[in-house]
Design an enzyme around this catalytic site. Sequence first.
Site, PDB file in Angstrom:
ATOM      1  N   LYS A 188       0.840  -1.207   0.000  1.00  0.00           N
ATOM      2  CA  LYS A 188       0.000   0.000   0.000  1.00  0.00           C
ATOM      3  C   LYS A 188       0.877   1.260   0.000  1.00  0.00           C
ATOM      4  O   LYS A 188       2.101   1.162   0.020  1.00  0.00           O
ATOM      5  CB  LYS A 188      -0.969  -0.047   1.181  1.00  0.00           C
ATOM      6  CG  LYS A 188      -1.942  -1.248   1.115  1.00  0.00           C
ATOM      7  CD  LYS A 188      -3.017  -1.079   0.046  1.00  0.00           C
ATOM      8  CE  LYS A 188      -3.701  -2.344  -0.428  1.00  0.00           C
ATOM      9  NZ  LYS A 188      -4.434  -3.138   0.515  1.00  0.00           N
TER      10      LYS A 188
HETATM   11  C1  LIG Z   1      -5.495  -4.237   0.771  1.00  0.00           C
HETATM   12  C2  LIG Z   1      -6.983  -4.073   0.763  1.00  0.00           C
HETATM   13  C3  LIG Z   1      -7.784  -4.422   1.853  1.00  0.00           C
HETATM   14  C4  LIG Z   1      -7.267  -5.180   3.040  1.00  0.00           C
HETATM   15  O1  LIG Z   1      -6.207  -4.575   3.654  1.00  0.00           O
HETATM   16  P1  LIG Z   1      -5.409  -5.431   4.762  1.00  0.00           P
HETATM   17  O2  LIG Z   1      -4.671  -4.366   5.523  1.00  0.00           O
HETATM   18  O3  LIG Z   1      -4.493  -6.341   3.993  1.00  0.00           O
HETATM   19  O4  LIG Z   1      -6.394  -6.156   5.575  1.00  0.00           O
HETATM   20  C5  LIG Z   1      -9.121  -4.116   1.838  1.00  0.00           C
HETATM   21  N1  LIG Z   1      -9.681  -3.537   0.766  1.00  0.00           N
HETATM   22  C6  LIG Z   1      -8.961  -3.214  -0.323  1.00  0.00           C
HETATM   23  C7  LIG Z   1      -9.645  -2.544  -1.468  1.00  0.00           C
HETATM   24  C8  LIG Z   1      -7.599  -3.494  -0.367  1.00  0.00           C
HETATM   25  O5  LIG Z   1      -6.883  -3.204  -1.460  1.00  0.00           O
END
Ligand SMILES: *Cc1c(COP(=O)(O)O)cnc(C)c1O
Length: 387
Positions: A188
């Site tokens: 991210k």
């Molecule tokens: C990465 C992601 C999540 C989940 O994030 P985590 O921190 O891995 O639980 C949820 N929604 C979207 C759209 C994502 O890209």
Amino acid sequence: MSQTPFLPFALPEIGDEEIAEVVDTLRSGWVTTGPKAKKFETAFAEFLGEPQIECVAVNSATAGLHLALEALGIGPGDEVITTTHTFTATAEVVRYLGADVVLVDIDPKTLNIDPKLVEAAITSKTRCIVPVHYAGLAVDMIEILDIARRHGLRVVEDAAHALPTTLEKELIGTMGSDATVFSFYANKTMTTGEGGMLVTRNAELARRARVMRLHGINRDAFDRFTAKVPSWYYEIVAPGFKYNLTDIAAALGIHQLKRLPGFQLRREAIAQRYHEAFTDLPLVLPPRAPEGDTHSWHLYVLRLADGAGIERDRFIERMFELGIGCSVHYIPLHLQPYWRERYGLKPEQFPHSQKAYERMVSIPLYTAMTDADVERVIAAVRGSLAS
Ligand SMILES: *Cc1c(COP(=O)(O)O)cnc(C)c1O
């Protein structure tokens, strides 16, 4: 095969300050949730420009979404509306609570949930809308919040991609929904390895999320009866979860957050370079934020246009042959066996998501890329389309 090393689809950028802070945490003797998690929460509220906003650090965005919906009382018999064009985490948390998911199609221009379809999907069972700021472009929250207000619904934003993203100059997280959840997963826009942040102006929601984040332990309950709580005493008020963020992870977050504005500028510059380089190619380029607003550029999603002369799967193979990692965001939920079978979904119900999925490819865009890496990606895209 190319001689140059393989360029992965995504890599984090971890610097000396993050490493020193983690080492400091390890040496401190306090490795789980403690002072650094608290400091990270405070810094996050300041980043959002609202020191009073409640920030609840959790060990994933999935956990944060679950806690937000739980605190809002979503449960069996309820329906929650979200986009089919997302990661399964957005929707799975609704099922954890025994509620049902109603998937709707996207607007093909933005690839975000289409507010008109949200309104059309509302029934007497609908309780909540979960918009996803896809790739880092803001959903039209003005419209979503207006629909929610008119129908008496809750709104929880999946902002896993949207740090920092703005809409009409306001940061996502401060738009006035019930809660917004950010992700610090490895790929991210900033990372704590695994982690997330639940943000809300609703003090009651934050209080419940803090209790449920750690086994349903409540120490405040005791406070009402006596001024002095013995350190060993606690009360269990619900069967809670184990969703707390460790200080080791928070140590990374404190410094990643400081670097976030710089990260965003670098992502913006790479996106800008891609836009210039690809304008003459048979590609649908990703939508930009309106003038004056910020796109976080978590993802740079190309779509092969009608004249591309190559199928998406073959395009990705060629990119790999040229040493460039690519991905697809996302295989829509309506195609996934669990969701498809539970709700009897057909691609024809989601024509825009389906068409976008069949032609889309996410190319590398991250701060650890050099200018030379960016040019290599551009050359590989051109080469893959031409050959
Ligand atoms: C990465 C992601 C999540 C989940 O994030 P985590 O921190 O891995 O639980 C949820 N929604 C979207 C759209 C994502 O890209």
